[in-house]
Design a protein around this motif. Structure first.
Motif, PDB file in Angstrom:
ATOM      1  N   GLY A   1       0.775  -1.234   0.000  1.00 33.68           N
ATOM      2  CA  GLY A   1       0.000   0.000   0.000  1.00 33.68           C
ATOM      3  C   GLY A   1       0.802   1.277   0.000  1.00 33.68           C
ATOM      4  O   GLY A   1       0.227   2.364   0.128  1.00 33.68           O
ATOM      5  N   VAL A   2       2.124   1.188  -0.138  1.00 29.70           N
ATOM      6  CA  VAL A   2       2.977   2.377  -0.098  1.00 29.70           C
ATOM      7  C   VAL A   2       3.185   2.902  -1.515  1.00 29.70           C
ATOM      8  O   VAL A   2       3.758   2.209  -2.366  1.00 29.70           O
ATOM      9  CB  VAL A   2       4.350   2.057   0.545  1.00 29.70           C
ATOM     10  N   THR A   3       2.720   4.101  -1.777  1.00 30.51           N
ATOM     11  CA  THR A   3       3.007   4.755  -3.053  1.00 30.51           C
ATOM     12  C   THR A   3       4.512   4.910  -3.181  1.00 30.51           C
ATOM     13  O   THR A   3       5.176   5.392  -2.262  1.00 30.51           O
ATOM     14  CB  THR A   3       2.326   6.129  -3.119  1.00 30.51           C
ATOM     15  N   THR A   4       5.067   4.503  -4.315  1.00 28.94           N
ATOM     16  CA  THR A   4       6.522   4.422  -4.464  1.00 28.94           C
ATOM     17  C   THR A   4       6.965   5.100  -5.749  1.00 28.94           C
ATOM     18  O   THR A   4       6.373   4.887  -6.807  1.00 28.94           O
ATOM     19  CB  THR A   4       6.982   2.953  -4.481  1.00 28.94           C
ATOM     20  N   ILE A   5       8.009   5.919  -5.636  1.00 30.47           N
ATOM     21  CA  ILE A   5       8.629   6.548  -6.805  1.00 30.47           C
ATOM     22  C   ILE A   5      10.082   6.105  -6.822  1.00 30.47           C
ATOM     23  O   ILE A   5      10.836   6.387  -5.885  1.00 30.47           O
ATOM     24  CB  ILE A   5       8.534   8.081  -6.752  1.00 30.47           C
ATOM     25  N   MET A   6      10.469   5.426  -7.882  1.00 30.82           N
ATOM     26  CA  MET A   6      11.796   4.797  -7.947  1.00 30.82           C
ATOM     27  C   MET A   6      12.582   5.298  -9.153  1.00 30.82           C
ATOM     28  O   MET A   6      12.095   5.284 -10.281  1.00 30.82           O
ATOM     29  CB  MET A   6      11.627   3.277  -8.040  1.00 30.82           C
ATOM     30  N   VAL A   7      13.801   5.727  -8.911  1.00 31.64           N
ATOM     31  CA  VAL A   7      14.756   6.045  -9.973  1.00 31.64           C
ATOM     32  C   VAL A   7      15.615   4.816 -10.203  1.00 31.64           C
ATOM     33  O   VAL A   7      16.087   4.199  -9.245  1.00 31.64           O
ATOM     34  CB  VAL A   7      15.635   7.245  -9.575  1.00 31.64           C
ATOM     35  N   GLU A   8      15.820   4.441 -11.464  1.00 28.62           N
ATOM     36  CA  GLU A   8      16.600   3.237 -11.755  1.00 28.62           C
ATOM     37  C   GLU A   8      17.407   3.359 -13.042  1.00 28.62           C
ATOM     38  O   GLU A   8      16.928   3.892 -14.034  1.00 28.62           O
ATOM     39  CB  GLU A   8      15.680   2.020 -11.890  1.00 28.62           C
ATOM     40  N   GLN A   9      18.654   2.852 -12.993  1.00 32.00           N
ATOM     41  CA  GLN A   9      19.461   2.712 -14.203  1.00 32.00           C
ATOM     42  C   GLN A   9      19.092   1.434 -14.951  1.00 32.00           C
ATOM     43  O   GLN A   9      19.229   1.368 -16.169  1.00 32.00           O
ATOM     44  CB  GLN A   9      20.956   2.683 -13.847  1.00 32.00           C
ATOM     45  N   ASN A  10      18.631   0.422 -14.211  1.00 31.51           N
ATOM     46  CA  ASN A  10      18.203  -0.821 -14.848  1.00 31.51           C
ATOM     47  C   ASN A  10      16.800  -0.594 -15.399  1.00 31.51           C
ATOM     48  O   ASN A  10      15.786  -0.975 -14.802  1.00 31.51           O
ATOM     49  CB  ASN A  10      18.215  -1.976 -13.844  1.00 31.51           C
ATOM     50  N   ALA A  11      16.751   0.056 -16.557  1.00 30.97           N
ATOM     51  CA  ALA A  11      15.481   0.537 -17.104  1.00 30.97           C
ATOM     52  C   ALA A  11      14.517  -0.601 -17.406  1.00 30.97           C
ATOM     53  O   ALA A  11      13.313  -0.491 -17.149  1.00 30.97           O
ATOM     54  CB  ALA A  11      15.745   1.363 -18.360  1.00 30.97           C
ATOM     55  N   ARG A  12      15.022  -1.688 -17.960  1.00 35.64           N
ATOM     56  CA  ARG A  12      14.149  -2.787 -18.342  1.00 35.64           C
ATOM     57  C   ARG A  12      13.413  -3.357 -17.130  1.00 35.64           C
ATOM     58  O   ARG A  12      12.199  -3.521 -17.143  1.00 35.64           O
ATOM     59  CB  ARG A  12      14.948  -3.886 -19.038  1.00 35.64           C
ATOM     60  N   ARG A  13      14.159  -3.658 -16.071  1.00 36.29           N
ATOM     61  CA  ARG A  13      13.541  -4.246 -14.873  1.00 36.29           C
ATOM     62  C   ARG A  13      12.589  -3.248 -14.204  1.00 36.29           C
ATOM     63  O   ARG A  13      11.538  -3.615 -13.686  1.00 36.29           O
ATOM     64  CB  ARG A  13      14.618  -4.696 -13.878  1.00 36.29           C
ATOM     65  N   CYS A  14      12.982  -1.986 -14.226  1.00 35.77           N
ATOM     66  CA  CYS A  14      12.141  -0.950 -13.638  1.00 35.77           C
ATOM     67  C   CYS A  14      10.791  -0.890 -14.341  1.00 35.77           C
ATOM     68  O   CYS A  14       9.732  -0.896 -13.697  1.00 35.77           O
ATOM     69  CB  CYS A  14      12.850   0.392 -13.720  1.00 35.77           C
ATOM     70  N   LEU A  15      10.808  -0.864 -15.672  1.00 38.73           N
ATOM     71  CA  LEU A  15       9.565  -0.756 -16.431  1.00 38.73           C
ATOM     72  C   LEU A  15       8.722  -2.020 -16.312  1.00 38.73           C
ATOM     73  O   LEU A  15       7.496  -1.971 -16.430  1.00 38.73           O
ATOM     74  CB  LEU A  15       9.858  -0.454 -17.897  1.00 38.73           C
TER      75      LEU A  15
END
Length: 255
Positions: free
Chosen positions: A202-216
């Motif tokens: 239930g935690v709204t999360t904003i994540m910055v990532e270099q591993n773009a594929r896994r992030c998306l």
């Protein structure tokens, strides 16, 4: 990238009543006269997992730091649950429900895991045991080693402690800066799994990532930053399969 890049694969905007965080056309930077972000925007609705990707130097981490009051915002605003929080200091933001996990130096190495978690709730000491139970339900390995010093942990384990500490205040939104950085492939997979579990709790999360594929792959919606602007936005899956995004930012990782 020119200033005329427009969004493709654009996902429907959340209803205003659902919005937890709104970053409204901010211009921000570290040095006078030097802007890292230029009219960049972002919206996160309740319960969403938002991913921010883009090339090095695009302003991804600066976006999180601007939300968390660590970078001067020269234009625009940041709104949390309808309240303007632009430029507030970190301690006030934490009290209002903003958690932030930096990429490095994110634990107190001389303290135990339990003491690190306690530090996360120093502004709200009541309910400490309940919050530790919540954190260790997501990170069960931490629950088995609460008396171990954080300085003896691996990079992946430290990342769990840092995320756990940020969750101790029961935040409305959790900001994660490169949670998989410097980790082995197996530890990266574990980091993304834990991020998903935090969000599902239930935690709204904003994540910055270099591993773009896994992030998306795991995010509900994604933002592609380029030269300090939000160049593309859409659902994670749509961006992952968008030919322009693949060609410009993902390359073979998009395949």
């Amino acid at each position: 990238m020119s200033d005329t890049v427009s969004s493709t694969a654009e996902a429907p905007a959340p209803a205003p009543s659902d919005v937890v965080v709104a970053v409204n056309s901010i211009t921000a930077g570290y040095l006078p006269g030097v802007n890292i972000l230029t009219h960049a925007s972002l919206v996160a609705a309740k319960g969403e997992l938002i991913g921010i990707i883009g090339p090095n130097g695009a302003g991804k981490s600066t976006m999180l730091k601007a939300i968390f009051g660590q970078v001067k915002i020269r234009e625009g605003s940041v709104v949390l649950n309808g309240e303007d929080i632009t430029g507030l200091k970190a301690n006030k933001l934490v009290a209002k429900g903003v958690g932030f996990v930096p990429q490095t130096n994110n634990v107190f190495p001389s303290l135990t895991i339990a003491e690190n978690l306690q530090m996360g709730s120093y502004q709200r000491p009541k309910g400490l045991a309940e919050r530790i139970d919540f954190v260790t339900s997501i990170f069960p390995d931490l629950g088995k080693r609460l008396n171990q010093r954080a300085g003896s942990l691996s990079g992946g384990e430290r990342q769990m402690v840092a995320m756990g500490r940020a969750l101790m205040m029961d935040p409305h939104v959790l900001l994660l800066d490169e949670p998989s950085a410097g980790l082995s492939p197996s530890r990266q997979d574990e980091a993304f799994l834990r991020v998903s579990e935090i969000n599902k709790a239930g935690v709204t999360t904003i994540m910055v990532e270099q591993n773009a594929r896994r992030c998306l792959q795991i995010c509900d919606r994604g933002y592609v930053l380029d030269q300090g602007r939000d160049a593309y936005t859409g659902s994670g899956r749509d961006l992952l399969n968008d030919p322009k995004v693949i060609g410009l930012y993902l390359g073979t990782l998009g395949a």
